[in-house]
Scaffold this active site. Structure first.
Site, PDB file in Angstrom:
ATOM      1  N   SER A   1       0.645 -23.645 -17.814  1.00  0.00           N
ATOM      2  CA  SER A   1       0.761 -23.774 -16.363  1.00  0.00           C
ATOM      3  C   SER A   1       0.745 -25.238 -15.961  1.00  0.00           C
ATOM      4  O   SER A   1       0.073 -26.059 -16.586  1.00  0.00           O
ATOM      5  CB  SER A   1      -0.393 -23.040 -15.677  1.00  0.00           C
ATOM      6  OG  SER A   1      -0.383 -23.280 -14.288  1.00  0.00           O
TER       7      SER A   1
ATOM      8  N   HIS B   1       0.223   6.487 -21.720  1.00  0.00           N
ATOM      9  CA  HIS B   1       0.300   6.393 -20.249  1.00  0.00           C
ATOM     10  C   HIS B   1      -0.488   5.184 -19.724  1.00  0.00           C
ATOM     11  O   HIS B   1      -0.957   5.195 -18.572  1.00  0.00           O
ATOM     12  CB  HIS B   1      -0.228   7.664 -19.580  1.00  0.00           C
ATOM     13  CG  HIS B   1       0.458   8.912 -20.009  1.00  0.00           C
ATOM     14  ND1 HIS B   1       1.550   9.432 -19.357  1.00  0.00           N
ATOM     15  CD2 HIS B   1       0.218   9.742 -21.067  1.00  0.00           C
ATOM     16  CE1 HIS B   1       1.950  10.531 -19.975  1.00  0.00           C
ATOM     17  NE2 HIS B   1       1.160  10.733 -21.023  1.00  0.00           N
TER      18      HIS B   1
ATOM     19  N   GLU C   1       7.697 -13.632 -24.746  1.00  0.00           N
ATOM     20  CA  GLU C   1       8.504 -13.641 -23.521  1.00  0.00           C
ATOM     21  C   GLU C   1       9.955 -14.012 -23.800  1.00  0.00           C
ATOM     22  O   GLU C   1      10.876 -13.452 -23.187  1.00  0.00           O
ATOM     23  CB  GLU C   1       7.905 -14.632 -22.515  1.00  0.00           C
ATOM     24  CG  GLU C   1       6.576 -14.204 -21.939  1.00  0.00           C
ATOM     25  CD  GLU C   1       5.900 -15.297 -21.127  1.00  0.00           C
ATOM     26  OE1 GLU C   1       4.882 -15.025 -20.490  1.00  0.00           O
ATOM     27  OE2 GLU C   1       6.402 -16.454 -21.150  1.00  0.00           O
TER      28      GLU C   1
ATOM     29  N   LYS D   1      -4.585 -22.842 -19.366  1.00  0.00           N
ATOM     30  CA  LYS D   1      -3.894 -21.559 -19.460  1.00  0.00           C
ATOM     31  C   LYS D   1      -2.846 -21.612 -20.569  1.00  0.00           C
ATOM     32  O   LYS D   1      -2.095 -22.569 -20.693  1.00  0.00           O
ATOM     33  CB  LYS D   1      -3.214 -21.232 -18.132  1.00  0.00           C
ATOM     34  CG  LYS D   1      -2.663 -19.812 -18.023  1.00  0.00           C
ATOM     35  CD  LYS D   1      -2.227 -19.528 -16.573  1.00  0.00           C
ATOM     36  CE  LYS D   1      -1.808 -18.090 -16.376  1.00  0.00           C
ATOM     37  NZ  LYS D   1      -0.529 -17.798 -17.016  1.00  0.00           N
TER      38      LYS D   1
END
Length: 477
Positions: free
Chosen positions: A319, A189, A332, A325
């Site tokens: 980025s 959860h 992905e 970053k």
């Protein structure tokens, strides 16, 4: 004003000017005009498979004395060139088209006929000497050659994909061993649950990919049953009975595959469930992969404000505005590949349902989506394996820190302390900031030795051991 040299070709509809250099002819030009749909050419694997079908058909027709050897030989030579990837720039019809693939079939027939004419030292378009329909398409119909070519193309791409999936499974197995001693917080959860070893998580990934491999292998075997010789509706009209047997034998020799003629050619021409079964196996695999990548992205999140339990190899700056970053781009891309495959499966499902009577005319869109799914899954899994899984590392210090700060180990202590006492310890820890271990020792509930044994990584994460330890404690009590 164009000065390009042309030749005039005609069919029962009318006439068209064809570039003089072109191996394609009038039916191909009509298809290009009629179906400017995707701008995506027919998959190369389907083209070369179709050329193999034409080669096998020509060999068989010559063997049965139906096709003059002089003509058959040049068709075979032209087909062999196509199988090697020659003349692909002349295969110009769109991937999605009406006519159940007739445009693909005729594009191939015209290329082979005109290349054959060239080999015979005749002019392109002089179809008396080598005709796209009468000679190249002899004993055939679009309705048996296109499905046969699609099965061959899909089988070959599936075999490549299976090899790639096995490399991913091996990579997960290696990480299972490498991370076997890394104890971390398990989560259910999206909340802290009981401890688990990072290696156990990767072992689970390896096993689900193993089941995906089994599903794909099972579906792939069905592709080796073909309807070549069925001609238009499965009755074999215009094909000799001997042709039906021999053409499959010759196609097996040409392709190196153990192809079998379908027991019922009417069934094999009507129904497309083999494609649907393969697509379904791809969809299930896509779901598995996307879930795995969701896990990996979460475990690699951070590095300061996320879990930061995994370190992924940096593949590119993440980025255009935030210096330093780095994003989990390989995971992905698998998510996105998976979404495309799932969508393709829905299209294939609808297309397979949309057949009527003796033929499913939706073959082109089935081929377009199925071959795309096979291609992008193979490419995606390949780079994900090489650029993410094989080079990823466990952040052991971070996993240990989170484990130490977590209340999840209280579950391992629950059988020894009781639920109510364990709950009171968690409540006190949340209020004071002290660790569970500090509170237990302060209350004198367990000795340091007992704590160490109960909270040993193997004790907490190996099925059966915790229960045995609990029974031993009960016997002492």
């Amino acid at each position: 004003m164009s000065t390009m040299s042309t030749r005039t070709e005609k069919d029962f509809i009318g006439e068209k000017e064809i570039p003089a250099y072109a191996y394609y002819g009038i039916q191909t030009i009509r298809a290009v005009e009629n179906f400017p749909i995707t701008g995506v050419p027919v998959h190369r694997e389907l083209i070369t498979a179709l050329a193999a079908v034409k080669k096998a058909a020509a060999i068989t027709n010559m063997e049965l004395k139906m096709l003059p050897r002089k003509i058959g030989d040049v068709i075979v030579m032209a087909a062999e060139e196509m199988m090697k990837g020659h003349h692909l720039d002349h295969f110009i019809v769109d991937s999605i088209q009406g006519g159940a693939g007739t445009s693909m079939n005729m594009n191939m027939n015209e290329i082979l006929a005109n290349r054959g004419l060239e080999l015979l030292l005749q002019n392109k378009g002089d179809y008396f000497h080598c005709n796209p329909n009468n000679h190249v398409n002899m004993s055939q119909s679009t309705n048996d050659v296109i499905p046969t070519a699609l099965r061959i193309a899909a089988y070959r791409l599936s075999e490549t994909l299976l090899d790639t999936m096995k490399r991913l499974q091996d990579a997960f197995r290696k990480k299972e061993q490498e991370f076997n001693d890394v104890v971390k917080v398990g989560r259910t959860h999206l909340q802290d649950a009981v401890p688990i070893r990072l290696g156990q998580e990767f072992g689970a990934y390896a096993r689900v990919i193993g089941r995906d491999i089994e599903r794909l292998e099972f579906a792939n075997r069905r592709l080796l049953t073909i309807n070549l010789g069925a001609t238009a509706v499965g009755t074999g009209l215009n094909a000799k009975p001997e042709y039906i047997v021999k053409v499959t034998e010759h196609l097996s020799d040409v392709t190196g595959l153990n192809l079998q003629t379908a027991e019922d050619l009417v069934d094999a021409t009507q129904n497309t469930d083999a494609y649907l079964e393969l697509s379904a196996a791809l969809k299930v695999c896509a779901v598995s992969l996307s879930k795995i990548c969701n896990d990996i992205r979460m475990m690699a999140s951070g590095p300061r404000a996320g879990f930061n339990e995994l370190r992924l190899p940096p593949r590119q700056p993440g980025s255009s505005i935030m210096p330093g970053k780095v994003n989990p781009v390989m995971a992905e891309v698998i998510n996105q590949v998976s979404f495309q495959v799932m969508g393709n499966d829905h299209t294939i499902c609808m297309a397979c349902e949309a057949g009527q009577f003796e033929l499913n005319v939706m073959g082109p869109v089935i081929a377009f989506n199925l071959l795309q799914s096979l291609k992008i899954m193979n490419n995606g899994i390949d780079v994900f394996t090489r650029y993410a899984v094989e080079e990823m590392e466990a952040n052991r210090e971070r996993c240990a820190l989170i484990m130490k700060q977590s209340f999840s180990v209280i579950t391992a202590l629950n059988p020894h302390l009781g639920y109510d006492v364990a709950a009171s310890i968690v409540k006190e820890a949340m209020k004071t900031g002290n660790t569970l271990q500090e509170i237990i020792l302060e209350r004198g509930l367990l000795t340091p030795e007992e704590l160490e044994e109960i909270l040993h990584p193997e004790q907490m994460t190996t099925p059966g051991i915790a229960g045995e330890h609990f029974l031993r404690n009960m016997e002492r009590l």
